[in-house]
Write an enzyme that holds these catalytic residues in place. Structure first.
Site, PDB file in Angstrom:
ATOM      1  N   HIS A   1       0.413  -1.354  -0.440  1.00 25.71           N
ATOM      2  CA  HIS A   1      -0.285  -0.124   0.018  1.00 25.71           C
ATOM      3  C   HIS A   1       0.682   1.157   0.073  1.00 25.71           C
ATOM      4  CE1 HIS A   1       1.477   0.956   4.255  1.00 25.71           C
ATOM      5  NE2 HIS A   1      -0.139   1.608   3.614  1.00 25.71           N
ATOM      6  N   GLY A   2       2.464   1.088   0.176  1.00 22.31           N
ATOM      7  CA  GLY A   2       3.093   2.297   0.167  1.00 22.31           C
ATOM      8  C   GLY A   2       4.547   1.824  -0.203  1.00 22.31           C
TER       9      GLY A   2
END
Lengths: 124, 482
Positions: free
Chosen positions: B405-406
């Site tokens: 996600h990041g």
């Protein structure tokens, strides 16, 4: 991790509430204009502290109320919190950080040589 | 490789298995390169992957993505799929910021064309898009309106003129999670949400103007409407105080449930309830409601950004061409169908700091993207890069259709603050060619690029593992931090 000391449990708990609000704002800028109170119950000292801090945090998160001073009384499982403060005024109270919640992670209340010690963690 | 006496088995250049031991019901699986494993093993996140493997009904693996780091109970960057009949749902497996996510808007402008006005434009965005602690949105919700937001999500925004039909169609789940029940959301949570709709928040939330710096997959980039040099807007925010409160409320409910039902787990922050119990069902209804609030929040932020661009540049919507590429959440639990032991099973996939990444052909992604796969938006740090990926078929076999996600934090917030004492972050970012504005110096200090892992390395792992493929790299040019 926030670590707080107190001479007895009521002193420890009220200091924890003040520490929580010191994470949010410079409490010296908060006036003691209004009184709010809350009651919680918990089976253990950790549980009491957890519910107390949750309730105190909601004063800010839900009602935008800032605490300058706090007083705690404990009677068995019941804990009563009385605070003095005022509603948030963003022009006078720059908020340091957004706190999502007070967590139960690693929350501790311990006897220390000169009274009591508590640890708690907030999610930011 | 070892973690506190536990032998970690290397399955491939990008996958590592933690064998079952003690009460673990399934093994752990971590996606990472060998170089990244060193950092990951220093954190308690591996222990958390093992703890999650104890949850009743967990299937196949307790999974960690390459951006994994320590979280409350579940690690951030964690995926756990539970059998829908026998399994549990855990608020800690979703996180406080329910349906926190990212949305990408494209435009018909290039960054080169914007550059002379960039400083004033980002100042206007900072003015018009509410950010920082205590900020309030431009919409005041009555109790009735708030209930509609919780039930309808982005469709409510469309009904009020804040979203187009296209915006709704290009949002994950059509911007509306099924099963939402406003009555499952406490009055306190509703109060926290009543004046925060359309606010960015603070911490790692941001709105930034990015340039498409590199395209890796021409066909997918074309489908997503992306081209080199293009100006795009990336927004990262979530369900604000309403979502935080839903999580907080149900952690207490689930702790009670565990006590009553004698569920014993290695960490009390894994508090959970069976999916089919009244407590489990109620949480799932509240989760969907908070998720809908998050979709609506990002929609209102996008609306404000678009309006600001148009007003500031004196352009109409057709000339600006600012259209939604996609909006995807990365803190959620969703019912999906996945193959387990050779048969299709209905499972509840917890993704905490992990993104759904369905491959080409999936009916759950917009028709316009069905031939290339679901867009996956991976924000990096404010100084380097973010990525657009597309879901790949291996994700369905290996990770329950999930990816990272990041970048994932490398430093704690305190470490980051201490490392920049006395330095001007704004000037340092300017030297890197990024204009940064923020309501808080403290937030900026906590969000320095060095506080994060290298997002290119994280993305390299999921690309090489075959669970999501690189489509384009975005380079930040102007950032509004909350």
């Amino acid at each position: 991790m926030v670590e707080v000391r107190g001479v007895d449990l009521p002193d420890l708990f009220s200091s924890c509430v003040l520490a929580l609000f010191s994470l949010l704002v410079d409490r010296r800028t908060v006036r003691e204009a209004e009184v709010r109170s809350a009651e919680i119950a918990g089976d253990t000292e950790e549980e009491q502290l957890f519910f107390l801090l949750r309730e105190a945090f909601l004063l800010f998160a839900a009602h935008r109320f800032l605490v300058r001073n706090a007083h705690v009384t404990i009677l068995g499982k019941q804990v009563t919190l009385t605070v003095r403060g005022e509603p948030l005024d963003t022009s006078r109270h720059p908020v340091h950080r957004e706190i999502k919640a007070v967590t139960a992670h690693a929350m501790a209340v311990e006897r220390a040589p000169e009274g009591f010690l508590a640890r708690f963690l907030v999610d930011v | 490789m070892q973690f506190k006496g536990v032998e970690i088995r290397k399955l491939s250049e990008t996958m590592w298995e933690i064998p079952r031991e003690g009460g673990m019901r399934v093994p752990g699986l971590i996606f990472a390169s060998e170089a990244m494993m060193g950092d990951i093993l220093r954190d308690e996140a591996v222990r958390q992957v093992m703890n999650v493997a104890h949850l009743p009904g967990i299937l196949k693996y307790s999974i960690g993505m390459p951006d994994i780091h320590w979280g409350y109970g579940f690690p951030i960057g964690g995926v756990a799929a539970m059998d829908a009949r026998e399994g549990v749902v855990s608020p800690g497996g979703v996180g406080y910021d329910i349906n926190c996510g990212v949305r990408l808007l494209r435009s018909d402008l290039t960054v080169d064309a914007l550059r002379p006005k960039l400083r004033e434009l980002v100042a206007a965005l900072h003015r018009e898009v509410p950010s920082g602690v205590g900020s309030t949105g431009f919409v005041r919700l009555t109790a009735r309106e708030e209930e509609k937001v919780l039930t309808e999500g982005s469709r409510w925004a469309a009904s009020r003129g804040f979203a187009s039909a296209e915006d709704v169609a290009f949002t994950e789940s059509g911007g509306r999670l099924p099963g939402a029940d406003p009555d499952a959301v406490s009055a306190v949570a509703k109060k926290r949400g009543s004046n925060q709709l359309g606010t960015l928040g603070s911490g790692n939330h941001f709105l930034e103007i990015d340039e498409v710096a590199e395209v890796f997959d021409d066909a997918a980039a074309r489908a997503f409407g992306l081209f080199p040099g293009q100006a795009t807007v990336l927004i990262h925010s979530g369900s604000r105080g309403l979502g935080y409160q839903v999580c907080d409320d149900y952690l207490v409910t689930m702790a009670d449930y565990m006590r009553k039902n004698r569920i014993d787990l290695p960490d009390r922050q894994l508090a959970c309830a069976h999916i089919r119990s009244p407590e489990g069902k109620q949480y799932l209804s509240a989760l969907a409601a908070a998720g809908n609030y998050a979709f609506t929040n990002r929609q209102l932020l996008a609306h404000q950004a678009r309006e600001t661009f148009m007003r500031f540049l004196g352009m109409g919507p057709n000339d600006l061409g600012m259209r939604l590429v996609y909006d995807c959440g990365h803190n959620n639990a969703k019912f999906e169908e996945h193959e387990v032991d050779g048969e299709k099973r209905r499972v509840l996939v917890h993704r905490k700091g992990a993104t759904r990444c369905f491959p080409a052909g999936s009916e759950d992604i917009p028709g316009a993207y069905r031939h290339v796969g679901q867009p996956v938006l991976i924000p990096g740090d404010m100084g380097n890069a973010s990525y657009v990926l597309a879901g790949s078929p291996e994700a369905m076999r290996l990770s329950f259709g999930s990816t990272c996600h990041g970048a994932g934090r490398r430093m704690s917030r305190t470490q980051a603050r201490n490392s920049v004492r006395g330095k001007s972050i704004v000037q340092e970012m300017e030297r890197r060619g990024v204009i940064v504005v923020s309501a808080s110096h403290k937030t900026l200090a906590e969000e320095i690029p060095e506080a994060y892992k290298d997002v290119s390395e994280v993305v390299g792992v999921v690309h090489d593992a075959g669970i999501a493929s690189r489509v384009a790299k975005l380079r930040p040019v102007a950032v509004v931090k909350g």
